[in-house]
Design an enzyme around this catalytic site. Structure first.
Site, PDB file in Angstrom:
ATOM      1  N   GLY A  68       0.825  -1.201   0.000  1.00  0.00           N
ATOM      2  CA  GLY A  68       0.000   0.000   0.000  1.00  0.00           C
ATOM      3  C   GLY A  68       0.860   1.252   0.000  1.00  0.00           C
ATOM      4  O   GLY A  68       2.012   1.241  -0.460  1.00  0.00           O
ATOM      5  N   SER A  69       0.332   2.317   0.537  1.00  0.00           N
ATOM      6  CA  SER A  69       1.012   3.611   0.484  1.00  0.00           C
ATOM      7  C   SER A  69       2.170   3.684   1.472  1.00  0.00           C
ATOM      8  O   SER A  69       2.183   2.992   2.499  1.00  0.00           O
ATOM      9  CB  SER A  69       0.019   4.739   0.787  1.00  0.00           C
ATOM     10  OG  SER A  69      -0.351   4.728   2.147  1.00  0.00           O
ATOM     11  N   THR A  70       3.115   4.555   1.168  1.00  0.00           N
ATOM     12  CA  THR A  70       4.255   4.770   2.057  1.00  0.00           C
ATOM     13  C   THR A  70       3.793   5.355   3.389  1.00  0.00           C
ATOM     14  O   THR A  70       4.315   4.998   4.454  1.00  0.00           O
ATOM     15  CB  THR A  70       5.276   5.699   1.393  1.00  0.00           C
ATOM     16  OG1 THR A  70       5.740   5.075   0.179  1.00  0.00           O
ATOM     17  CG2 THR A  70       6.466   5.963   2.302  1.00  0.00           C
ATOM     18  N   GLY A 112       2.407   2.540   5.386  1.00  0.00           N
ATOM     19  CA  GLY A 112       3.498   1.620   5.687  1.00  0.00           C
ATOM     20  C   GLY A 112       4.346   2.075   6.857  1.00  0.00           C
ATOM     21  O   GLY A 112       4.771   1.267   7.695  1.00  0.00           O
ATOM     22  N   GLU A 170       5.669  -3.278   1.035  1.00  0.00           N
ATOM     23  CA  GLU A 170       5.827  -2.919  -0.378  1.00  0.00           C
ATOM     24  C   GLU A 170       4.970  -1.701  -0.599  1.00  0.00           C
ATOM     25  O   GLU A 170       3.744  -1.766  -0.544  1.00  0.00           O
ATOM     26  CB  GLU A 170       5.411  -4.090  -1.281  1.00  0.00           C
ATOM     27  CG  GLU A 170       5.786  -3.883  -2.743  1.00  0.00           C
ATOM     28  CD  GLU A 170       4.682  -3.231  -3.560  1.00  0.00           C
ATOM     29  OE1 GLU A 170       4.809  -2.009  -3.830  1.00  0.00           O
ATOM     30  OE2 GLU A 170       3.713  -3.912  -3.918  1.00  0.00           O
ATOM     31  N   CYS A 186       1.550  -0.218  -8.897  1.00  0.00           N
ATOM     32  CA  CYS A 186       2.701   0.315  -8.158  1.00  0.00           C
ATOM     33  C   CYS A 186       3.934   0.395  -9.045  1.00  0.00           C
ATOM     34  O   CYS A 186       4.753   1.313  -8.896  1.00  0.00           O
ATOM     35  CB  CYS A 186       2.980  -0.533  -6.917  1.00  0.00           C
ATOM     36  SG  CYS A 186       3.315  -2.271  -7.251  1.00  0.00           S
TER      37      CYS A 186
END
Length: 482
Positions: free
Chosen positions: A231-233, A236, A253, A287
């Site tokens: 998913g998104s940073t 994360g 990831e 991504c």
């Protein structure tokens, strides 16, 4: 095992439940999502609470101990049978993908087929372990044991395919797996977990549907041993912080802003078509899609013209055999991409193809595929990951300069070099700061090969034997004769 022979019980694809302890489970409150192509309400799904999480974790802990004692070959066989059953349900799964994600038929079919193949490929892997030393007086080996309870947190853009990347290695390694889909795309997850209950012992593959609070309940839970997140940073980083409090294992990831470097010696028509195909697949919601294209000035005009022609001929819709691109999959992402398009319009950047306004004659979250001609390097459409059908093309002439520009992003998921000169390809690719490098291709990945991100695009490894080991504890064993 939980099934007899090759018989699979039929599934009802109109009703959706959690799957806990091998059985479907409802919740007092429910929620629903919106079909992104029509804006119609999708069916109700469970709204899980901490009570549901506690129950699923407790069941998983008990089931995992017995599962770890099952032979590797039997665990692999169960995954193969699950893959076969999933393949048999392709027509119904395609309809669910179209409903919850907004994928056209061809891409929905591709997602199911790829997910099935990944399950099968993982099931062919052998148990990891090495002989470090083998002498008469001493033998030194490594072996890998399951972590316990693994949670897979899966994004909305490939709810089946990216789940298979987590389910197979986790279960093959002897773990129990709790499947947490995106709140935007719970339907395929719940139905596949229901299917999986016919092939795995109760508690080994469970699924919980919920809102944005469900992820935190799982990542904070002391009975969970591992989190695998895609998913998104931004999210994360929160998961990384939460996992640190109980020293959970985790893999992350996260976002990408993949650059493609097109060199002067390419066939501009062939290369432009390939890059555009990758960039606009799934409306750019991948991504590892190409998100920035640096084109050598010698071929820039020809590449741009070919991309413009490609985009102008793209068909929008979900019909089989006709349409290439669907809508943005949910409203928050739709609004975010609209912001980027508004920024392009406000700054008067050159739109070579497409539009900065939504598609007027469609009811859902539809945006036109758009190409932006040579915007500034510091513009939002270059700096930020768009995750939508908007692609900037930028000129370059000097190798050192283009490498610096390609590496300027905080993201480091993937990058590609397009050239006929193998020496140039090697020279440029070795300088790129990304976990996945492609030469004359992009976005290829397979279970046999590690998949990872550099910089703020990832932590840890998925896929390959390294990805399998991420679901294990390693033991070093020193043995001497008695």
């Amino acid at each position: 095992m939980a099934t007899n022979g090759n018989t699979t019980a039929p599934l009802d694809f109109t009703k959706f439940y959690n799957v806990i302890d091998g059985k479907t489970s409802s919740t007092p409150k429910t929620r629903f999502t919106i079909n992104p192509s029509t804006l119609e309400n999708n069916p109700d799904v469970p709204l899980s609470t901490l009570k549901d999480v506690d129950r699923a974790v407790e069941v998983a802990q008990k089931a995992q101990k017995a599962w770890a004692a099952v032979a590797w070959s039997e665990r692999a066989s169960a995954i193969q049978k699950f893959a076969d059953a999933m393949e048999a349900q392709i027509e119904d799964l395609v309809k669910l993908i179209m409903m919850e994600q907004g994928k056209p038929v061809m891409w929905a079919q591709h997602e199911v087929i790829t997910g099935v193949q990944w399950l099968r490929d993982f099931a062919k892997m052998s148990p990891p372990g090495d002989v470090i030393e083998d002498a008469p007086e001493r033998k030194v080996t490594t072996r890998y044991t399951p972590l316990g309870v693994a949670v897979g947190i899966v994004p909305w853009n490939f709810s089946i395919q990216l789940s298979c990347m987590k389910i197979a290695p986790a279960i093959l390694a002897g773990n129990a797996f709790i499947w947490k889909p995106s709140p935007n795309t719970p339907y395929c997850t719940l139905k596949l977990a229901e299917l999986g209950a016919q092939f795995f012992p109760a508690g080994i593959l469970q699924a919980l549907s919920g809102d944005d609070g469900l992820g935190a309940m799982l990542t904070q839970h002391p009975g969970v041993d591992m989190i695998s997140f895609t998913g998104s940073t931004r999210v994360g980083k929160k998961i990384m912080e939460t996992c640190s409090k109980t020293l959970k294992h985790f893999t992350l990831e996260m976002g990408g802003n993949d650059a493609a470097i097109v060199c002067a010696d390419v066939d501009p028509v062939a290369v432009a078509g390939k890059i555009a195909f990758i960039a606009f697949c799934n409306a750019g919601q991948i991504c590892i899609a190409v998100k920035r294209v640096y084109v050598h000035e010698a071929v820039y005009d020809a590449v741009l013209a070919t991309m413009v022609g490609f985009v102008q001929n793209l068909k929008l819709g979900l019909d089989a055999g006709l349409d290439f691109m669907g809508p943005i999959s949910n409203k928050p992402q739709y609004e975010r991409v609209k912001e980027l398009l508004a920024d392009i319009e406000q700054n008067k950047f050159t739109v070579a193809a497409g539009d900065t306004k939504p598609v007027a004659d469609k009811a859902g979250y539809w945006l036109a595929p758009t190409v932006v001609d040579n915007p500034p390097d510091n513009s939002r459409i270059v700096v930020e990951e768009q995750f939508g059908p908007v692609l900037p093309l930028l000129k370059w002439s000097d190798e050192a300069d283009v490498i610096q520009r390609a590496n300027s992003s905080e993201a480091g998921l993937g990058a590609s070099v397009w050239t006929r000169d193998t020496a140039q390809a090697d020279r440029l690719s070795q300088q790129l700061q990304a976990g996945n490098i492609w030469i004359n291709c992009h976005a290829e990945m397979q279970p046999s090969t590690p998949f990872t991100g550099h910089k703020q695009s990832g932590f840890g490894v998925e896929m390959g034997i390294e990805g399998l080991k991420a679901y294990c504890n390693v033991q070093s064993v020193y043995s001497r004769p008695a």
